[in-house]
Design a protein around this motif. Structure first.
Motif, short mmCIF file in Angstrom:
data_model
loop_
_atom_site.label_atom_id
_atom_site.label_comp_id
_atom_site.label_asym_id
_atom_site.label_seq_id
_atom_site.Cartn_x
_atom_site.Cartn_y
_atom_site.Cartn_z
N SER A 1 -3.73 2.64 -8.01
CA SER A 1 -4.16 1.71 -7.16
C SER A 1 -4.37 1.63 -5.96
O SER A 1 -5.31 0.99 -5.26
CB SER A 1 -2.63 0.84 -7.29
OG SER A 1 -2.08 0.50 -8.40
N VAL A 2 -4.16 2.91 -5.39
CA VAL A 2 -4.70 2.99 -3.85
C VAL A 2 -6.34 3.33 -3.95
O VAL A 2 -7.11 2.87 -3.10
CB VAL A 2 -3.99 4.23 -3.36
CG1 VAL A 2 -4.54 4.75 -1.80
CG2 VAL A 2 -2.67 3.92 -3.03
N MET A 3 -6.80 3.92 -5.33
CA MET A 3 -8.03 4.27 -5.10
C MET A 3 -9.01 2.88 -5.49
O MET A 3 -9.89 2.86 -5.24
CB MET A 3 -8.30 5.20 -6.28
CG MET A 3 -7.92 6.74 -6.26
SD MET A 3 -8.55 7.41 -4.71
CE MET A 3 -10.28 7.44 -4.96
N ARG A 4 -8.26 2.06 -6.33
CA ARG A 4 -8.65 0.71 -6.41
C ARG A 4 -9.04 0.12 -5.27
O ARG A 4 -9.95 -0.29 -4.82
CB ARG A 4 -8.08 -0.01 -7.60
CG ARG A 4 -8.31 0.40 -9.07
CD ARG A 4 -7.55 -0.71 -9.92
NE ARG A 4 -6.37 -0.47 -10.18
CZ ARG A 4 -5.65 0.26 -10.99
NH1 ARG A 4 -6.32 0.82 -11.61
NH2 ARG A 4 -4.34 0.36 -10.73
N GLU A 5 -7.97 0.13 -4.37
CA GLU A 5 -8.10 -0.67 -2.90
C GLU A 5 -9.13 0.11 -2.16
O GLU A 5 -9.77 -0.53 -1.40
CB GLU A 5 -6.65 -0.42 -2.24
CG GLU A 5 -5.88 -1.22 -2.73
CD GLU A 5 -5.96 -2.88 -2.51
OE1 GLU A 5 -6.43 -3.12 -1.47
OE2 GLU A 5 -5.72 -3.72 -3.23
N LEU B 1 0.81 -1.27 -0.02
CA LEU B 1 -0.01 0.03 -0.01
C LEU B 1 0.90 1.32 -0.01
O LEU B 1 0.63 2.07 -0.68
CB LEU B 1 -1.07 0.02 1.34
CG LEU B 1 -1.81 1.02 1.43
CD1 LEU B 1 -3.03 1.12 0.33
CD2 LEU B 1 -2.58 1.06 2.47
N GLN B 2 2.20 1.36 0.69
CA GLN B 2 2.95 2.37 0.70
C GLN B 2 3.40 2.69 -0.66
O GLN B 2 3.91 3.74 -1.05
CB GLN B 2 3.90 2.05 1.82
CG GLN B 2 3.53 1.97 3.33
CD GLN B 2 3.04 3.17 3.61
OE1 GLN B 2 3.27 4.24 3.36
NE2 GLN B 2 1.81 2.87 4.47
N ALA B 3 3.78 1.72 -1.50
CA ALA B 3 4.25 1.79 -2.61
C ALA B 3 3.36 1.84 -4.04
O ALA B 3 3.80 1.88 -5.00
CB ALA B 3 5.31 0.56 -2.97
#
Length: 394
Positions: free
Chosen positions: A338-342, A331-333
């Motif tokens: 990708s963060v929005m998809r998570e 998550l940090q990388a």
């Protein structure tokens, strides 16, 4: 003799000089002649000075500003300025080339950076793929759980209704004997052995009366744990079903009233058993765990399972996002996309859990309504004053 000749020559010379010595100018010439001579002298002197000045000026010009003289200052400065200008033009050209090369390199870098960003924006993150696999397992397990609750209800409802082929169809004592026989066969305890009711302690003693049989594990093992959970629900809700109404018990007027009350009783028991069957079905092993899910079970200190239940798959997916070191490191990388998809995945998961809670809330609300209705029925019955039955003459 020679000395004498020299003396004579000297004397003669002196006489000649004295004889030819002119008189003063003012005695020999007029004023006009003197003025003319002076003017002539001035003209001669001026021309000489002009000539000298011109020659000096031409020499200075030739040495300073003449461009035809290669050794003049102007020629040297011109050559120097020309060389400096050439250097400046060369420097400007070199700077232009450097700027062009720098702009081209920066444009290439920005393009590669943009392409990398586009790639990161559209590339599936491994954690997203693992979450998608887990969610598919969860949905598949949910479908299997619904099939399981229907299977449990198919068995428990006829038993509670004392239908044909069930122990209570023949009487309450037969139902009691059947329940006791099942307990001694599957869940014989040391006390039962001491009383001589069974020969040896079972693998799951008294499991039909312990809540751990239903809530002790997220996945009920297929080697008797599912049966133990279902038998615990039976002991909890309806260990023995009342005997069925048969014959005149159904055809008479009082029998019809008893049948009405029995159907009301059966419906409440079916609701209670449906809820416990629903809880039991969530722990039935039904889906194969992925490699990531097994790794999460290992990280949580659990023994990895080949098949797990809906509750197990859901718990692993929730716990992975809370305590998994690899997921938090990823998550940090992650790029922003990708963060929005998570975030979108977790919101979908929250909605899914909210739907399951809503469904369970419907069950609980229905049970609450049934309890209210039953209580009001008892209160209404107790508040009635018995009326005498009229005598009707034929």
């Amino acid at each position: 003799m020679r000395r004498l000749q020299m003396v004579i020559i000297g004397v003669a010379s002196c006489v000649c000089v004295l004889a030819v010595t002119p008189r003063p100018a003012y005695a020999l010439f007029s004023d006009a002649a003197v003025v003319a001579a002076i003017k002539l002298l001035q003209a001669f002197t001026g021309n000489a000075l002009n000539t000298m000045t011109k020659n000096l000026t031409d020499s200075i010009d030739s040495n300073l500003s003449s461009l035809t003289n290669p050794n003049s200052v102007a020629s040297l400065l011109t050559k120097g300025f020309t060389q400096v200008a050439n250097y400046a033009k060369a420097q400007v050209g070199a700077q232009s080339q450097l700027m062009d090369a720098q702009d081209a390199a920066m444009a290439g870098f920005l393009r590669r950076q943009q392409e990398t960003g586009i790639r990161d924006e559209h590339m599936m993150n491994p954690e997203f793929c693992a979450g998608l696999d887990a969610q598919q397992s969860t949905v598949a397990a949910s479908k299997a759980a619904r099939s399981a609750v229907y299977a449990i209800a198919t068995v428990s409802d006829p038993r509670g209704e004392a239908g044909q082929g069930t122990p209570s169809y023949y009487g309450k004592s037969q139902g009691t004997d059947a329940n006791m026989s099942l307990h001694l066969k599957r869940y014989c305890s040391s006390d039962d052995v001491a009383q001589g009711l069974c020969s040896s302690v079972s693998r799951l003693p008294n499991a039909d009366q312990r809540a751990a049989s239903l809530f002790g594990a997220d996945t009920l093992s297929a080697d008797g744990a599912v049966d133990a959970a279902n038998d615990y629900a039976t002991t909890l809700i309806q260990p023995v079903a009342p005997a069925a109404l048969r014959g005149e018990q159904l055809s008479s007027l009082r029998g019809r009233e008893a049948a009405t009350r029995r159907r009301s009783y059966n419906s409440r028991m079916s609701l209670a058993r449906w809820v416990t069957g629903y809880v039991t079905s969530l722990g039935v092993p039904s889906v194969t765990l992925t490699r990531d899910q097994k790794a999460e079970m290992t990280a949580e200190g659990l023994t990895p399972l080949d098949k797990a239940s809906w509750l197990q798959a859901m718990a692993l997916e929730v716990n992975r996002r809370v305590s998994s070191v690899s997921w938090n490191a990823s998550l940090q990388a992650m790029p922003p996309a990708s963060v929005m998809r998570e975030v979108a995945t977790e919101m979908a998961q929250s909605n899914y859990l909210a739907l399951q809670n809503y469904r369970l809330g419907l069950y609980l609300a229905t049970m609450g309504a049934a309890r209210v209705a039953q209580g009001e029925e008892v209160a209404f019955k107790d508040g009635l004053t018995p009326m005498p039955s009229p005598t009707i003459n034929p």
